[in-house]
Scaffold this motif. Structure first.
Motif, short mmCIF file in Angstrom:
data_model
loop_
_atom_site.label_atom_id
_atom_site.label_comp_id
_atom_site.label_asym_id
_atom_site.label_seq_id
_atom_site.Cartn_x
_atom_site.Cartn_y
_atom_site.Cartn_z
N ARG A 73 41.88 22.34 41.04
CA ARG A 73 42.68 22.55 42.08
C ARG A 73 44.14 22.72 41.48
O ARG A 73 45.13 22.63 42.43
CB ARG A 73 42.83 21.19 43.12
N THR A 74 44.34 23.13 40.39
CA THR A 74 45.54 23.49 39.67
C THR A 74 45.38 24.83 39.00
O THR A 74 44.32 25.09 38.56
CB THR A 74 46.11 22.39 39.05
N ARG A 75 46.64 25.44 38.92
CA ARG A 75 46.70 26.49 37.68
C ARG A 75 47.67 26.00 36.82
O ARG A 75 48.32 27.14 36.27
CB ARG A 75 47.08 27.99 38.49
N PRO A 99 38.23 37.77 44.25
CA PRO A 99 38.41 36.30 44.10
C PRO A 99 37.16 35.55 44.01
O PRO A 99 37.06 34.50 43.66
CB PRO A 99 39.08 36.02 45.34
N ALA A 100 35.77 36.15 44.53
CA ALA A 100 34.36 35.51 44.52
C ALA A 100 34.07 35.67 43.23
O ALA A 100 32.83 34.96 42.93
CB ALA A 100 33.65 36.18 45.69
N ASP A 101 34.38 36.51 42.22
CA ASP A 101 33.94 36.61 40.94
C ASP A 101 34.81 37.06 40.13
O ASP A 101 34.78 38.05 39.33
CB ASP A 101 32.99 37.77 41.14
N ASP A 102 35.86 36.16 39.76
CA ASP A 102 37.11 36.37 38.96
C ASP A 102 36.65 35.54 37.72
O ASP A 102 35.66 34.62 37.77
CB ASP A 102 38.34 36.10 39.52
N THR A 103 37.50 35.34 36.74
CA THR A 103 37.25 34.54 35.42
C THR A 103 37.11 32.97 35.65
O THR A 103 35.99 32.45 35.29
CB THR A 103 38.42 34.78 34.44
N ARG A 104 37.94 32.44 36.54
CA ARG A 104 37.97 30.99 37.01
C ARG A 104 36.40 30.82 37.64
O ARG A 104 35.54 30.09 37.05
CB ARG A 104 38.76 30.74 37.80
N THR A 105 36.02 31.59 38.78
CA THR A 105 34.77 31.39 39.35
C THR A 105 33.68 31.69 38.54
O THR A 105 32.64 30.98 38.54
CB THR A 105 34.76 32.40 40.40
N ALA A 155 41.38 31.24 30.94
CA ALA A 155 40.64 31.31 32.06
C ALA A 155 41.09 30.66 33.45
O ALA A 155 41.42 31.38 34.46
CB ALA A 155 39.06 31.19 31.81
N PHE A 156 41.33 29.31 33.45
CA PHE A 156 41.52 28.66 34.48
C PHE A 156 42.95 28.49 34.77
O PHE A 156 43.30 28.30 35.87
CB PHE A 156 40.98 27.21 34.04
N ALA A 157 43.87 28.88 33.81
CA ALA A 157 45.33 28.87 34.45
C ALA A 157 45.81 30.08 34.62
O ALA A 157 46.73 30.46 35.59
CB ALA A 157 46.28 28.26 33.22
N PHE A 158 45.42 31.17 33.87
CA PHE A 158 45.74 32.49 33.84
C PHE A 158 44.89 33.66 34.47
O PHE A 158 45.26 34.77 34.62
CB PHE A 158 46.54 33.00 32.70
N ASP A 159 43.61 33.27 34.66
CA ASP A 159 42.62 34.12 35.08
C ASP A 159 42.54 35.35 34.13
O ASP A 159 42.07 36.44 34.78
CB ASP A 159 42.53 34.43 36.56
N ILE A 186 45.64 21.64 32.68
CA ILE A 186 44.53 22.41 32.64
C ILE A 186 44.27 22.15 31.16
O ILE A 186 43.04 21.93 30.61
CB ILE A 186 44.25 23.78 32.92
N TRP A 187 45.20 22.47 30.37
CA TRP A 187 44.89 22.04 28.84
C TRP A 187 44.60 20.61 28.47
O TRP A 187 43.59 20.34 27.82
CB TRP A 187 46.32 22.45 28.15
#
Length: 299
Positions: free
Chosen positions: A38-40, A187-193, A138-142, A45-46
């Motif tokens: 729930r955070t960027r 957004p439905a298929d970005d790096t995070r997802t 991936a999770f912070a910067f996509d 995230i680290w």
């Protein structure tokens, strides 16, 4: 899913597309709403990435939040006493990871306090390897990359190498790169997802079928902790941390030896002598966990 036939080749384009469709569908079905998702904030995230390397998700949920209460920013972590950092890390795996976090935070803080997004800059930080760097990106910067950790390996091996043993990472990394979305346009298929889907599907596989990641060449069975040299090191550090409030600021070696021996005998093992304790303390001091202040050992 057809297995990969040529050891040096990527799967066919249509097979990669089918693989991605399968993973995204399972990811939607199995999605875990975890707090660090729930955070960027790259710092937060680290911390989650390092905690999750050796500790179950259920245990990290709670410890991660408390860590951020104590050390809410990279600057706060950098300014903390290393003993406070090590004390908070107890029960989360290798203590050297906490020390590396602290040292890396100092480097980031000295450089301005912003976590880098560049892969090489991340990997230059103490304790940050390829998987941790890829996870932060991936999770912070996509940002795309090959995020290869145990759950991701499990999915790749289960879907694409179902009958092979000792599969090297050199065959998995190109597939991880080829299947990772190149940008965040969808957004439905970005790096995070995409990587959340791989992680959640992999966790499901490991709970429902024989762990596919055991067929990875990089898989190493964890050695027994109780009674090991690692266990004694960890116990010595716990004793040192427990004596921080002592008026002397630490503990003499004789007292440490008595307390460590008491712990060992309670577990049915022989006690330790002063030379054993001295060797453990010298080893830990070389790595920056403690220091000798006259006749008193301190964190």
């Amino acid at each position: 899913m057809p297995p990969v036939a040529d050891p040096g080749a990527l799967p066919a384009v249509e097979d990669l597309a089918a693989f991605r469709s399968t993973v995204l569908a399972r990811g939607r079905e199995l999605y875990r709403d975890l707090p660090w998702r729930r955070t960027r904030d790259p710092y937060a995230i680290w911390i989650s990435e390092v905690m999750l390397q050796q500790t179950q998700v259920s245990r990290v949920d709670g410890r991660w939040q408390h860590w951020l209460e104590l050390f809410p920013t990279v600057d706060a972590l950098a300014a903390a006493d290393s003993a406070d950092v090590l004390d908070e890390w107890q029960g989360l795996g290798y203590n050297r990871r906490a020390l590396s976090l602290w040292r890396a935070a100092q480097e980031v803080s000295e450089a301005g306090g912003c976590m880098p997004s560049d892969e090489a800059a991340l990997k230059a930080l103490p304790g940050v390897g390829p998987a941790t760097a890829a996870g932060i990106r991936a999770f912070a910067f996509d940002l795309p990359g090959a995020y290869l950790e145990t759950n991701v390996r499990a999915v790749l091996l289960h879907e694409l190498f179902p009958r092979e043993e000792s599969v090297p990472d050199a065959r998995l990394v190109p597939i991880a790169r080829a299947t990772c979305p190149p940008d965040a346009s969808d957004p439905a298929d970005d790096t995070r997802t995409w990587y959340y889907a791989l992680l959640d599907y992999g966790a499901h596989l490991k709970a429902t079928v024989p762990n596919p990641s055991r067929r990875s060449r990089s898989h190493v069975r964890q050695s027994r902790f109780e009674g090991s040299h690692r266990q004694k090191r960890a116990e010595v550090l716990r004793i040192l941390l427990a004596h921080r409030a002592d008026p002397r600021g630490g503990v003499d070696i004789e007292t440490l030896c008595v307390e460590l021996s008491r712990k060992e005998r309670a577990a049915g093992r022989r006690g330790v002598d002063v030379s054993d304790a001295q060797a453990l303390l010298v080893e830990l001091s070389r790595e920056g966990f403690c220091h000798n202040n006259g006749n008193i050992w301190c964190t």
